[in-house]
Write an enzyme that holds these catalytic residues in place. Sequence first.
Site, short mmCIF file in Angstrom:
data_model
loop_
_atom_site.label_atom_id
_atom_site.label_comp_id
_atom_site.label_asym_id
_atom_site.label_seq_id
_atom_site.Cartn_x
_atom_site.Cartn_y
_atom_site.Cartn_z
N HIS A 117 -3.53 10.93 0.51
CA HIS A 117 -2.67 10.71 1.82
C HIS A 117 -2.44 11.98 2.51
CE1 HIS A 117 -1.13 7.61 4.88
NE2 HIS A 117 -0.77 8.69 5.31
N ASN A 145 -7.34 1.53 10.11
CA ASN A 145 -5.80 1.90 10.64
C ASN A 145 -5.94 2.02 12.00
OD1 ASN A 145 -5.33 2.61 8.11
ND2 ASN A 145 -4.54 4.69 8.32
N GLU A 175 -7.20 8.12 6.31
CA GLU A 175 -7.52 8.89 7.71
C GLU A 175 -8.14 10.54 7.39
OE1 GLU A 175 -4.45 8.68 10.18
OE2 GLU A 175 -4.10 6.68 10.18
N ARG A 182 0.95 -1.34 0.06
CA ARG A 182 0.06 -0.21 -0.08
C ARG A 182 0.88 1.32 0.02
NH1 ARG A 182 -2.62 2.97 4.80
NH2 ARG A 182 -3.69 4.48 3.84
N GLU A 218 -3.47 0.01 8.14
CA GLU A 218 -2.27 0.39 8.88
C GLU A 218 -2.34 -0.26 10.44
OE1 GLU A 218 -1.49 4.50 9.28
OE2 GLU A 218 -1.75 4.77 7.29
N TYR A 249 -4.17 1.93 15.88
CA TYR A 249 -2.94 1.93 16.65
C TYR A 249 -3.07 1.63 18.00
CZ TYR A 249 -0.58 3.52 12.46
OH TYR A 249 -0.19 3.59 11.34
O1 IFM Z 1 2.57 7.89 9.60
C1 IFM Z 1 1.20 8.04 9.97
C2 IFM Z 1 0.59 7.72 8.64
O2 IFM Z 1 0.79 8.77 7.67
C3 IFM Z 1 -1.18 7.90 8.85
N1 IFM Z 1 -1.41 7.03 9.77
C4 IFM Z 1 -0.67 6.95 11.35
C5 IFM Z 1 0.73 6.79 10.95
C6 IFM Z 1 1.61 6.96 12.46
O3 IFM Z 1 1.23 8.15 12.87
#
Ligand code: IFM
Length: 441
Positions: A121, A283, A162, A84, A355, A285
């Site tokens: 992006h 995505n 995002e 990606r 992500e 985290y």
């Molecule tokens: O680096 C970023 C990415 O561009 C978008 N998602 C989160 C990542 C980490 O912060």
Amino acid sequence: MATDQRTATDPIPRFPDGFLWGVSTSAHQIEGAADQRGPSVWDTFTAEPGHVKDGSTAAVACDHFHRYRDDVALLAGLGVDAYRFSISWPRVDSPGGLDFYDRLVDELCAAGVRPVPTLFHWDLPAELDWLDRDTAARFAAYVSAVTERLGDRVTKWITLNEPAEHTLLGHALGVHAPGRQLLFDALPVAHHQLLAHGLAVQALRAGGASDIGIANSHGPTWPASRDSADVEAADFYDVLLNRLFADPLLLGEYPAGLGELMPGDVSADLKVISEPVDWYGVNYYAPTRVGAPEGAEIDFGGVRMPAELPFSVREIEGVPVTDFGWPVIPDGLTELLTGFRERYGEKLPPVVITENGCSYEGLDDQERIAYLDGHVRALHRAVEAGVDVRGYFVWSLLDNFEWAEGYARRFGLVHVDYETLARTPKASYGWYRAMVASQRA
Ligand code: IFM
């Protein structure tokens, strides 16, 4: 042994056949060669002192533009199914700009790695503005040009990355480009990106594409306490992070109270916005702990949260954190996906984790291995619980320009020496390669 007690030494359970294993990057964060494209809002933003912590810019970044063959070789060595990356709209708008993506896509196909481009992006051409409705139509025209050129080899597409972060960090809080601090007046930026997504889906379908998704950032929102003020604040944050973009896309409506704040003929736009997608990118985290406003501006992980916001973000105590200070909570991924499945039911298309990753220093990055191992297992628990998950992409292939943090945060499976631009695979690269291979054995 209970599933949540599995350890890193147990083999990772098998994912369904056809599951896509990949890695992610984005154009502005790795390409460099800023002299061979027009400026984006991020170039303008980083040129102003104080916006990027280490004062750096992405003018060179990882120089992927010139070193893409080496990077594709790294992907082939990793053995991933898919890559990606994102396409830089200002580059495409510059003479010969699409030639680069043509070469990259050819190189990927020759290496047996499936290209999965993201069409936006965050690097908006500097002359455009998401506050203008017309930007959505301009995006669709750009998407048509890209599809026409690459659609013979690219079959899987991502419209936006995002949009929630781009709206919140870039237009509401001002810590990302274009640096606006509009708070709730930033909502039209959300609506116009959603409209751009819907128009892009139409443009992609018109060009013959049949495998289209979006990459939205989501995470569980945990109230700081059972106090009704904290619960209310957490619900509000949940709407911003998890529903503002997902509800219009999947249900064709805004969460209660938000539709009235959007510009234009919202009900006609919602029909475009909810054009069905083939899969939904997430995505993930970490979860966020949210409480009632504390009455003062707070600095949360480098992000200024103004006192006027109807919530405050609180620390999650007692868990490991990454170098960025983000909590490491793999179970949050299972909770998020099962929660989504409950919320959207049959309206939730198959999910792809577009992500997931963490920032740590060092080549022997055992913490990253533990993070990824934990999250892949957590993802499997979501699959076992009935969520239809079709792929997983690690953020990121390379260390890169981490926006307002500059080069200080390293998310790569591959280390980049920013003096020499040499690439060195980290221990996590070997771990991911072995994990992907084991899924095929
Ligand atoms: O680096 C970023 C990415 O561009 C978008 N998602 C989160 C990542 C980490 O912060």
